[in-house]
Design a protein around this motif. Structure first.
Motif, mmCIF file in Angstrom:
data_model
loop_
_atom_site.group_PDB
_atom_site.id
_atom_site.type_symbol
_atom_site.label_atom_id
_atom_site.label_comp_id
_atom_site.label_asym_id
_atom_site.label_seq_id
_atom_site.Cartn_x
_atom_site.Cartn_y
_atom_site.Cartn_z
ATOM 1 N N GLU A 102 10.294 32.013 21.340
ATOM 2 C CA GLU A 102 10.077 30.587 21.016
ATOM 3 C C GLU A 102 11.430 29.873 20.997
ATOM 4 O O GLU A 102 12.453 30.522 20.772
ATOM 5 N N ASN A 104 8.769 28.127 23.296
ATOM 6 C CA ASN A 104 8.343 28.359 24.681
ATOM 7 C C ASN A 104 7.755 27.111 25.334
ATOM 8 O O ASN A 104 7.449 27.102 26.506
ATOM 9 N N ASN A 105 7.588 26.067 24.532
ATOM 10 C CA ASN A 105 7.041 24.807 25.053
ATOM 11 C C ASN A 105 5.859 25.070 25.979
ATOM 12 O O ASN A 105 5.826 24.633 27.121
ATOM 13 N N GLU A 110 4.538 21.062 23.579
ATOM 14 C CA GLU A 110 4.778 21.504 22.209
ATOM 15 C C GLU A 110 6.015 20.805 21.629
ATOM 16 O O GLU A 110 7.133 21.276 21.795
ATOM 17 N N ASN A 127 7.924 28.082 15.284
ATOM 18 C CA ASN A 127 7.229 28.078 16.570
ATOM 19 C C ASN A 127 6.947 26.639 16.969
ATOM 20 O O ASN A 127 6.434 25.869 16.164
ATOM 21 N N ASP A 128 7.318 26.265 18.194
ATOM 22 C CA ASP A 128 6.960 24.917 18.652
ATOM 23 C C ASP A 128 5.469 24.904 18.978
ATOM 24 O O ASP A 128 4.933 25.867 19.526
HETATM 25 CA CA CA Z 1 5.356 27.799 21.039
#
Ligand code: CA
Length: 254
Positions: A102, A104-105, A110, A127-128
């Motif tokens: 992360e 990770n868009n 995100e 986390n996004d």
């Molecule tokens: Ca994510």
């Protein structure tokens, strides 16, 4: 019973003297609603400034076995924009803040961040996430207010608030300082004299005492003046009564 009440009261008072406090809701909501919830009932979504604060936050929030976890106050508007904290616009991100792989868009949508509060190895990691997902809001309530520091800036840290005093001021609340009485700049006139009287440097305490003294003096003067007026009015009334007693009543002729 009495001791229990005293203990509870004591705890509340102790808490109020510490730095900010963390709060959450058992309800889930999207990121925007979560922020709205926090600003309505507390100060804002949590802002994290270092790893210690991150760990402290995680230790205060109830653990979850699985998603949904907690929204925190860091976001961005577009894929290329820098992650920014709400409230103080800080861009702090620790070296170990993000969970593995992360941010990770995922699907390039995100732009909000959740914090894992679980037992796993990702505990406390970020986390996004898509901002429209529903999660618990993690809020903070600031303890600093406008009256916390007399002449300085109030800074909150974990379990503490500190006053960063303006130059020339000292004390826990920056309450001790000095005040310039007079002009801060004088010029040498063509006559060889200074353009104004020499300024003095006095403590705020002395200035306040002088002000209070002037106030007391003014009050005293006012009382004296009122008393003198009252006395004069009484004397005039007495004179008028005496004159009326001496003057015979006028006769009515038919
Ligand atoms: Ca994510």
């Amino acid at each position: 019973m009495t001791w229990s009440i005293l203990f509870i009261l004591g705890s509340l008072l102790t808490d109020s003297a510490l730095g900010w406090t963390y709060h959450y809701s058992n309800n889930t909501m999207n990121w925007t609603q979560a922020r709205q919830y926090c600003t309505t009932y507390y100060t804002d979504l949590v802002v994290i400034q270092n790893q210690r604060e991150n760990d402290y936050l995680v230790s205060t929030l109830p653990e979850k076995n699985k998603s949904p976890y907690y929204w925190i106050g860091i976001t961005k508007k577009t894929r290329t924009e820098t992650w920014t904290w709400v409230g103080n616009n800080s861009t702090w991100i620790g070296n170990q803040s993000w969970a593995e792989n992360e941010p990770n868009n995922n699907h390039s949508t995100e732009f909000c961040v959740e914090i894992y509060v679980n037992k796993g190895r990702n505990r406390g990691k970020w986390n996004d996430e898509k901002c429209s997902f529903s999660k618990h809001p993690a809020c903070y309530k600031a303890q600093c207010n406008e009256t916390s520091c007399v002449r300085g800036k109030c800074q909150e840290t974990i379990e503490n608030t500190t006053c960063l005093c303006d130059p020339g001021s000292t004390g826990d609340r920056c309450e001790t300082g000095f005040l310039l009485i007079g002009s801060s700049a004088l010029t040498c006139a063509a006559t060889g004299d200074w353009s104004g009287p020499r300024p003095t440097c006095t403590s705020y305490k002395q200035a306040l005492m002088a002000l209070a003294g002037c106030g007391a003096f003014s009050t005293l003067c006012c009382i004296c003046l009122c008393w003198a007026k009252h006395r004069k009015r009484n004397k005039l009334a007495q004179v008028r009564q005496s004159e009326e007693a001496i003057t015979p009543p006028s006769e009515v002729q038919g």
